[in-house]
Design a protein around this motif. Structure first.
Motif, PDB file in Angstrom:
ATOM      1  N   LYS A  70      10.961 -12.904   6.114  1.00  0.00           N
ATOM      2  CA  LYS A  70      11.414 -13.569   7.339  1.00  0.00           C
ATOM      3  C   LYS A  70      10.425 -13.451   8.487  1.00  0.00           C
ATOM      4  N   GLY A  71       9.246 -12.992   8.181  1.00  0.00           N
ATOM      5  CA  GLY A  71       8.227 -13.026   9.209  1.00  0.00           C
ATOM      6  C   GLY A  71       7.812 -11.704   9.794  1.00  0.00           C
ATOM      7  N   LYS A  72       8.533 -10.623   9.481  1.00  0.00           N
ATOM      8  CA  LYS A  72       8.080  -9.329   9.998  1.00  0.00           C
ATOM      9  C   LYS A  72       6.747  -9.007   9.368  1.00  0.00           C
ATOM     10  N   GLY A  73       6.522  -9.454   8.124  1.00  0.00           N
ATOM     11  CA  GLY A  73       5.235  -9.097   7.539  1.00  0.00           C
ATOM     12  C   GLY A  73       4.823  -9.905   6.354  1.00  0.00           C
ATOM     13  N   LYS A  74       3.526  -9.996   6.169  1.00  0.00           N
ATOM     14  CA  LYS A  74       2.983 -10.506   4.915  1.00  0.00           C
ATOM     15  C   LYS A  74       2.200  -9.387   4.233  1.00  0.00           C
ATOM     16  N   THR A  75       1.977  -8.285   4.951  1.00  0.00           N
ATOM     17  CA  THR A  75       1.426  -7.088   4.330  1.00  0.00           C
ATOM     18  C   THR A  75       2.547  -6.068   4.271  1.00  0.00           C
ATOM     19  N   GLN A  76       2.488  -5.170   3.340  1.00  0.00           N
ATOM     20  CA  GLN A  76       3.620  -4.280   3.119  1.00  0.00           C
ATOM     21  C   GLN A  76       3.164  -2.851   2.811  1.00  0.00           C
ATOM     22  N   PRO A  77       2.660  -2.095   3.787  1.00  0.00           N
ATOM     23  CA  PRO A  77       2.383  -0.696   3.506  1.00  0.00           C
ATOM     24  C   PRO A  77       3.684   0.080   3.329  1.00  0.00           C
ATOM     25  N   VAL A  78       3.731   0.933   2.346  1.00  0.00           N
ATOM     26  CA  VAL A  78       4.928   1.747   2.105  1.00  0.00           C
ATOM     27  C   VAL A  78       4.541   3.203   2.234  1.00  0.00           C
ATOM     28  N   ILE A  89       0.863  -1.179   0.000  1.00  0.00           N
ATOM     29  CA  ILE A  89       0.000   0.000   0.000  1.00  0.00           C
ATOM     30  C   ILE A  89       0.896   1.223   0.000  1.00  0.00           C
ATOM     31  N   VAL A  90       0.679   2.084  -0.968  1.00  0.00           N
ATOM     32  CA  VAL A  90       1.505   3.273  -1.116  1.00  0.00           C
ATOM     33  C   VAL A  90       0.710   4.496  -0.662  1.00  0.00           C
ATOM     34  N   GLY A  91       1.217   5.163   0.367  1.00  0.00           N
ATOM     35  CA  GLY A  91       0.648   6.442   0.789  1.00  0.00           C
ATOM     36  C   GLY A  91      -0.661   6.349   1.552  1.00  0.00           C
ATOM     37  N   ARG A  92      -1.328   7.470   1.642  1.00  0.00           N
ATOM     38  CA  ARG A  92      -2.621   7.650   2.282  1.00  0.00           C
ATOM     39  C   ARG A  92      -2.682   7.177   3.725  1.00  0.00           C
ATOM     40  N   GLY A  93      -1.534   7.249   4.413  1.00  0.00           N
ATOM     41  CA  GLY A  93      -1.499   6.879   5.821  1.00  0.00           C
ATOM     42  C   GLY A  93      -1.550   5.381   6.068  1.00  0.00           C
ATOM     43  N   GLY A  94      -1.239   4.590   5.046  1.00  0.00           N
ATOM     44  CA  GLY A  94      -1.270   3.135   5.184  1.00  0.00           C
ATOM     45  C   GLY A  94      -0.461   2.641   6.368  1.00  0.00           C
ATOM     46  N   ASN A  95       0.672   3.276   6.612  1.00  0.00           N
ATOM     47  CA  ASN A  95       1.519   2.860   7.734  1.00  0.00           C
ATOM     48  C   ASN A  95       0.864   3.130   9.084  1.00  0.00           C
ATOM     49  N   ILE A  96       0.015   4.115   9.155  1.00  0.00           N
ATOM     50  CA  ILE A  96      -0.683   4.450  10.401  1.00  0.00           C
ATOM     51  C   ILE A  96      -1.923   3.557  10.551  1.00  0.00           C
ATOM     52  N   ILE A  97      -2.667   3.423   9.489  1.00  0.00           N
ATOM     53  CA  ILE A  97      -3.915   2.652   9.495  1.00  0.00           C
ATOM     54  C   ILE A  97      -3.668   1.181   9.840  1.00  0.00           C
ATOM     55  N   THR A  98      -2.578   0.630   9.317  1.00  0.00           N
ATOM     56  CA  THR A  98      -2.333  -0.814   9.453  1.00  0.00           C
ATOM     57  C   THR A  98      -1.414  -1.156  10.623  1.00  0.00           C
ATOM     58  N   ARG A  99      -1.140  -0.223  11.483  1.00  0.00           N
ATOM     59  CA  ARG A  99      -0.207  -0.420  12.597  1.00  0.00           C
ATOM     60  C   ARG A  99      -0.532  -1.663  13.425  1.00  0.00           C
ATOM     61  N   SER A 100      -1.805  -1.952  13.602  1.00  0.00           N
ATOM     62  CA  SER A 100      -2.201  -3.064  14.476  1.00  0.00           C
ATOM     63  C   SER A 100      -2.226  -4.421  13.766  1.00  0.00           C
ATOM     64  N   ILE A 101      -1.998  -4.446  12.476  1.00  0.00           N
ATOM     65  CA  ILE A 101      -2.024  -5.714  11.742  1.00  0.00           C
ATOM     66  C   ILE A 101      -0.692  -6.432  11.954  1.00  0.00           C
ATOM     67  N   PRO A 102      -0.745  -7.649  12.479  1.00  0.00           N
ATOM     68  CA  PRO A 102       0.501  -8.394  12.723  1.00  0.00           C
ATOM     69  C   PRO A 102       1.284  -8.618  11.429  1.00  0.00           C
ATOM     70  N   LYS A 103       2.564  -8.586  11.549  1.00  0.00           N
ATOM     71  CA  LYS A 103       3.497  -8.897  10.468  1.00  0.00           C
ATOM     72  C   LYS A 103       3.584  -7.826   9.385  1.00  0.00           C
ATOM     73  N   GLY A 104       2.935  -6.683   9.556  1.00  0.00           N
ATOM     74  CA  GLY A 104       3.053  -5.609   8.576  1.00  0.00           C
ATOM     75  C   GLY A 104       4.426  -4.962   8.673  1.00  0.00           C
ATOM     76  N   VAL A 105       4.931  -4.506   7.559  1.00  0.00           N
ATOM     77  CA  VAL A 105       6.206  -3.795   7.510  1.00  0.00           C
ATOM     78  C   VAL A 105       5.910  -2.392   6.998  1.00  0.00           C
ATOM     79  N   HIS A 106       6.367  -1.395   7.733  1.00  0.00           N
ATOM     80  CA  HIS A 106       6.079  -0.004   7.400  1.00  0.00           C
ATOM     81  C   HIS A 106       7.382   0.682   7.026  1.00  0.00           C
ATOM     82  N   VAL A 107       7.470   1.114   5.779  1.00  0.00           N
ATOM     83  CA  VAL A 107       8.723   1.615   5.222  1.00  0.00           C
ATOM     84  C   VAL A 107       8.538   3.031   4.693  1.00  0.00           C
ATOM     85  N   ARG A 108       9.554   3.833   4.882  1.00  0.00           N
ATOM     86  CA  ARG A 108       9.587   5.180   4.289  1.00  0.00           C
ATOM     87  C   ARG A 108      10.823   5.255   3.416  1.00  0.00           C
ATOM     88  N   LEU A 109      10.644   5.589   2.164  1.00  0.00           N
ATOM     89  CA  LEU A 109      11.752   5.795   1.244  1.00  0.00           C
ATOM     90  C   LEU A 109      11.952   7.289   1.083  1.00  0.00           C
TER      91      LEU A 109
END
Length: 194
Positions: A186-194, A91-111
């Motif tokens: 490696k298990g940090k996430g299966k969802t990937q908000p960016v 997920i690119v943008g629109r606060g995806g990293n904030i919205i999905t914070r509680s989802i296990p294994k999500g990885v939140h990245v900022r480029l």
């Protein structure tokens, strides 16, 4: 933009579940919100990260030209959360990293990258002049910053919103893709908000 597709390729080739298909949601999120909430097509303009002038926004709400932006942002958040919950998405943008914070294994990245390099990329990607590319990058930055502040009361530059921040001026594309890809696999996430 190109980065995300390199990441999808990396993850697809290395994912243990061979039937798993990685999907990217960026501008497509707008169409998904329109479809899932059965909104008129003309509401698309109100779902972007671009801020509408306050007076124009209030007039539109008063005249019932569109629902309040807070309602539309909430609709967007619900769709993002639902999509991310399914997994195997970027997920690119629109606060995806904030919205999905509680989802296990999500990885939140900022480029991040220097303005000069981003202008060069946009000039090439959009096929526009340097001035048009610069205007585009500056406007996108402002719109994203304002969107996160308005709807989530957060600062987009707050490093604590991310699991990983990568400076693409200093880290080659392949290394950044590998670093994120390995965190996900490696298990940090299966969802990937960016």
């Amino acid at each position: 933009f190109v980065f995300v597709y390199h990441l999808v390729d990396y993850l697809s080739k290395r994912e243990r579940r061979h039937d798993a298909v990685w999907a990217v949601f960026d501008k497509e999120l707008i169409n998904k919100v329109i479809d899932e909430n059965k909104l008129p097509e003309e509401y698309k303009q109100y779902l972007s990260e671009a801020a509408m002038p306050v007076v124009q926004d209030l007039m539109g709400e008063m005249l019932k030209a569109h629902p309040p932006h807070e309602t539309l942002a909430r609709n967007m958040s619900e769709v993002i959360y639902e999509i991310a919950s399914l997994g195997y998405v970027i997920i690119v943008g629109r606060g995806g990293n904030i919205i999905t914070r509680s989802i296990p294994k999500g990885v939140h990245v900022r480029l991040v990258e220097s303005l000069e390099k981003r202008i060069e990329h946009m000039k090439e990607y959009l096929g526009v002049s340097e001035k048009e590319a610069k205007d585009y990058v500056i406007r996108e930055d402002r719109d994203r910053r304002d969107y996160i502040k308005r709807y989530y009361n957060r600062d987009i530059d707050d490093v604590y919103l991310y699991d990983l921040v990568i400076n693409l001026d200093n880290v080659p594309l392949e290394d950044a893709v590998r670093a994120i890809g390995e965190m996900v696999l490696k298990g940090k996430g299966k969802t990937q908000p960016v």
